[in-house]
Every structure is written in structure tokens, then in C-alpha cells.
Design a protein around this motif. Sequence first.
Motif, mmCIF file in Angstrom:
data_model
loop_
_atom_site.group_PDB
_atom_site.id
_atom_site.type_symbol
_atom_site.label_atom_id
_atom_site.label_comp_id
_atom_site.label_asym_id
_atom_site.label_seq_id
_atom_site.Cartn_x
_atom_site.Cartn_y
_atom_site.Cartn_z
ATOM 1 N N GLN A 29 0.888 -1.096 0.154
ATOM 2 C CA GLN A 29 -0.049 -0.036 0.112
ATOM 3 C C GLN A 29 0.806 1.404 -0.247
ATOM 4 O O GLN A 29 1.856 1.210 0.713
ATOM 5 C CB GLN A 29 -0.902 -0.023 1.027
ATOM 6 N N SER A 30 0.117 2.081 -0.699
ATOM 7 C CA SER A 30 0.955 3.430 -0.681
ATOM 8 C C SER A 30 0.073 4.534 -0.592
ATOM 9 O O SER A 30 -1.125 4.539 -1.251
ATOM 10 C CB SER A 30 1.954 3.484 -1.888
ATOM 11 N N PRO A 31 0.404 5.893 -0.170
ATOM 12 C CA PRO A 31 1.823 6.018 0.836
ATOM 13 C C PRO A 31 1.440 5.384 1.987
ATOM 14 O O PRO A 31 0.247 4.829 2.493
ATOM 15 C CB PRO A 31 1.774 7.600 0.687
ATOM 16 N N GLN A 32 2.453 5.429 2.845
ATOM 17 C CA GLN A 32 2.326 4.873 4.196
ATOM 18 C C GLN A 32 1.747 5.714 4.937
ATOM 19 O O GLN A 32 0.926 5.480 5.910
ATOM 20 C CB GLN A 32 3.760 4.559 4.733
ATOM 21 N N SER A 33 1.917 7.045 4.857
ATOM 22 C CA SER A 33 1.196 8.040 5.634
ATOM 23 C C SER A 33 0.795 9.308 4.955
ATOM 24 O O SER A 33 1.382 9.521 3.697
ATOM 25 C CB SER A 33 1.886 8.503 6.884
ATOM 26 N N LEU A 34 -0.215 9.959 5.230
ATOM 27 C CA LEU A 34 -0.726 10.992 4.259
ATOM 28 C C LEU A 34 -1.578 12.054 5.178
ATOM 29 O O LEU A 34 -2.066 11.503 6.195
ATOM 30 C CB LEU A 34 -1.841 10.466 3.342
ATOM 31 N N CYS A 87 -3.327 0.354 -3.509
ATOM 32 C CA CYS A 87 -3.176 -0.993 -3.106
ATOM 33 C C CYS A 87 -2.784 -1.738 -4.467
ATOM 34 O O CYS A 87 -3.484 -1.801 -5.250
ATOM 35 C CB CYS A 87 -4.256 -1.593 -2.690
ATOM 36 N N ASN A 88 -1.500 -2.226 -4.420
ATOM 37 C CA ASN A 88 -1.138 -3.132 -5.527
ATOM 38 C C ASN A 88 -0.727 -4.469 -5.046
ATOM 39 O O ASN A 88 -0.343 -4.790 -3.692
ATOM 40 C CB ASN A 88 0.462 -2.753 -5.926
ATOM 41 N N SER A 131 -6.402 4.361 9.810
ATOM 42 C CA SER A 131 -5.510 3.649 8.992
ATOM 43 C C SER A 131 -6.596 2.845 7.983
ATOM 44 O O SER A 131 -7.546 2.452 8.296
ATOM 45 C CB SER A 131 -4.548 2.483 9.612
ATOM 46 N N TYR A 132 -5.919 2.719 6.534
ATOM 47 C CA TYR A 132 -6.815 2.233 5.784
ATOM 48 C C TYR A 132 -6.011 0.964 5.317
ATOM 49 O O TYR A 132 -4.844 0.809 4.798
ATOM 50 C CB TYR A 132 -7.250 2.786 4.504
ATOM 51 N N ILE A 133 -6.877 -0.463 5.419
ATOM 52 C CA ILE A 133 -6.000 -1.488 5.126
ATOM 53 C C ILE A 133 -6.590 -2.340 4.020
ATOM 54 O O ILE A 133 -7.762 -2.447 3.912
ATOM 55 C CB ILE A 133 -5.867 -2.511 6.377
ATOM 56 N N CYS A 134 -5.722 -2.776 2.915
ATOM 57 C CA CYS A 134 -6.203 -3.588 1.964
ATOM 58 C C CYS A 134 -6.120 -4.702 2.260
ATOM 59 O O CYS A 134 -4.675 -5.282 2.656
ATOM 60 C CB CYS A 134 -5.201 -2.770 0.766
ATOM 61 N N VAL A 135 -6.874 -5.776 1.951
ATOM 62 C CA VAL A 135 -6.742 -7.299 2.302
ATOM 63 C C VAL A 135 -7.277 -7.977 0.932
ATOM 64 O O VAL A 135 -8.208 -7.899 0.596
ATOM 65 C CB VAL A 135 -7.804 -7.535 3.502
ATOM 66 N N VAL A 136 -6.374 -8.691 0.386
ATOM 67 C CA VAL A 136 -6.749 -9.517 -0.765
ATOM 68 C C VAL A 136 -6.983 -11.105 -0.384
ATOM 69 O O VAL A 136 -5.878 -11.652 0.314
ATOM 70 C CB VAL A 136 -5.596 -9.473 -1.799
ATOM 71 N N ARG A 137 -7.763 -11.646 -0.893
ATOM 72 C CA ARG A 137 -8.223 -13.058 -0.486
ATOM 73 C C ARG A 137 -7.738 -13.869 -1.614
ATOM 74 O O ARG A 137 -8.370 -13.614 -2.730
ATOM 75 C CB ARG A 137 -9.801 -13.247 -0.172
ATOM 76 N N SER A 138 -7.147 -15.043 -1.364
ATOM 77 C CA SER A 138 -7.005 -16.325 -2.211
ATOM 78 C C SER A 138 -7.656 -17.310 -1.880
ATOM 79 O O SER A 138 -6.850 -17.983 -0.917
ATOM 80 C CB SER A 138 -5.646 -16.200 -2.749
ATOM 81 N N GLY A 139 -8.855 -17.812 -1.970
ATOM 82 C CA GLY A 139 -9.396 -18.905 -1.492
ATOM 83 C C GLY A 139 -9.554 -18.787 -0.109
ATOM 84 O O GLY A 139 -10.359 -17.858 0.423
ATOM 85 N N ASN A 140 -9.079 -19.635 0.960
ATOM 86 C CA ASN A 140 -9.050 -19.623 2.222
ATOM 87 C C ASN A 140 -7.953 -18.523 2.834
ATOM 88 O O ASN A 140 -7.816 -18.381 3.957
ATOM 89 C CB ASN A 140 -9.031 -20.729 2.862
ATOM 90 N N MET A 141 -6.762 -18.087 2.057
ATOM 91 C CA MET A 141 -5.919 -17.404 2.550
ATOM 92 C C MET A 141 -6.114 -16.038 2.414
ATOM 93 O O MET A 141 -6.758 -15.384 1.293
ATOM 94 C CB MET A 141 -4.663 -17.542 1.608
ATOM 95 N N LEU A 142 -5.650 -15.187 3.478
ATOM 96 C CA LEU A 142 -5.975 -13.816 3.436
ATOM 97 C C LEU A 142 -4.512 -12.911 3.572
ATOM 98 O O LEU A 142 -3.447 -13.542 4.237
ATOM 99 C CB LEU A 142 -6.640 -13.125 4.545
#
Lengths: 111, 110
Positions: free
Chosen positions: B6-11, B23-24, B87-98
Motif C-alpha cells: 500500500q502507498s503512501p504509508q502515511s498522508l 493498493c498493489n 488507517s486504511y488496510i487493503c486485504v486480498v483473499r485467495s481461496g481461504n488465505m488472506l
Amino acid sequence: EAQVTQNPRYLITVTGKKLTVTCSQNMNHEYMSWYRQDPGLGLRQIYYSMNVEVTDKGDVPEGYKVSRKEKRNFPLILESPSPNQTSLYFCASSWGGGELFFGEGSRLTVL
Amino acid sequence: KNQVEQSPQSLIILEGKNCTLQCNYTVSPFSNLRWYKQDTGRGPVSLTIMTFSENTKSNGRYTATLDADTKQSSLHITASQLSDSASYICVVRSGNMLTFGGGTRLMVKP
């Protein structure tokens, strides 16, 4: 009210003294998990459970144990806490691949 | 290895201004992507979910985008308010894994 409840919310303990952080959810969720959050670092998964009696290690399981004897409860056990386990801990639950519902957090300090 | 950056780290922005958080991810296979908002000392709360077929989704003043080809997502906040400080958090799911991103810490100043 749907919620995830953690206890205690704040705890100061000493090295080596076993402790348990409880987590309970009232939403009948199958999936439960534990995370730690440290300054400058994101949430890191400690353990997770897909269902009763099924638990798996996350990214940082060392020094922790969990159990899932009932669907609603997922306690985190620190058998011999050390100062590097000082952190903010979150429990979360969800339906399968759905939204995670987080508890309010437990701030642990190990002296 | 699956990663979310994620970017930026802070703003820091002024109240009323807009901002965009990035979020990449390199998670594969992709199931979905969620943005969470975490107020200081509290547990994260979901803002929005993006699935493979969705490009844009709004939730009030929050608009999330997803480009599955470039594996990028953004969260745009319009007309920021002091209560957006979090804080804003991006969470990507792949099947059962986060896989969790490190978060962007946003501060909105009056």
C-alpha cells in the motif's frame, strides 16, 4: 448485537507467566483468527481456524497456541510470554470468505 | 509469495480535500479485495469489497476501484472529514488465505 468479544482488553504480565486471551463471537461464524499488530507493521496472522477442532498456523505462530473446542470460542494461549510478544492483539471471525469482524483488541505488555 | 503493498504509508490532508490511497497486489489466484478502516486502538471495519468483475464501487464518500489486469486497487475519499483520520488496510483473499497490506495512515487536519 453481533460482536466479537475479547478479554482482557489490557494486560501487563511478566516473562514466563502463562496467560490466555479469550475470544468469543455470537454470529455462528465458522472462521476465526488471531492477529498481532505492532507499530509500523501491518496486521500479522498468528493462527486461524476454519471450523471446530480445525486450526492452522498463520504467518507468526511461534510462542502461541490456540484451541477451537466450540464454534463460538477461540482462545489464544501464551504458554511462556516473552517481551517480544508485547503487542496489540485482535481476534476476528467471518462466514467463509466473507467480511472479517474484528474484536476491540487486547493490548498486552510483557515485562 | 503473495504480497500486498500500500502507498503512501502515511498522508496528511486538510479537511474537505480529496485523497486517493493505492493498493498493489501479487496474490494469485484472486478471490476478492476488501478495504478496511481502522480507527486508532480499534478493530478494523470493512468499507467495501471488490470482486474480479467489479471496476468501481462506492460507499458514501468512499469509492474503490479495481484493475484486475494490473492488480491494482485504489480507495478515493471525497470531501474528507476529521473522522476519516484512521488507517486504511487493503486485504486480498485467495481461496481461504488472506494477505494484508501494511496500511496507509491518514490524518485529516482542520
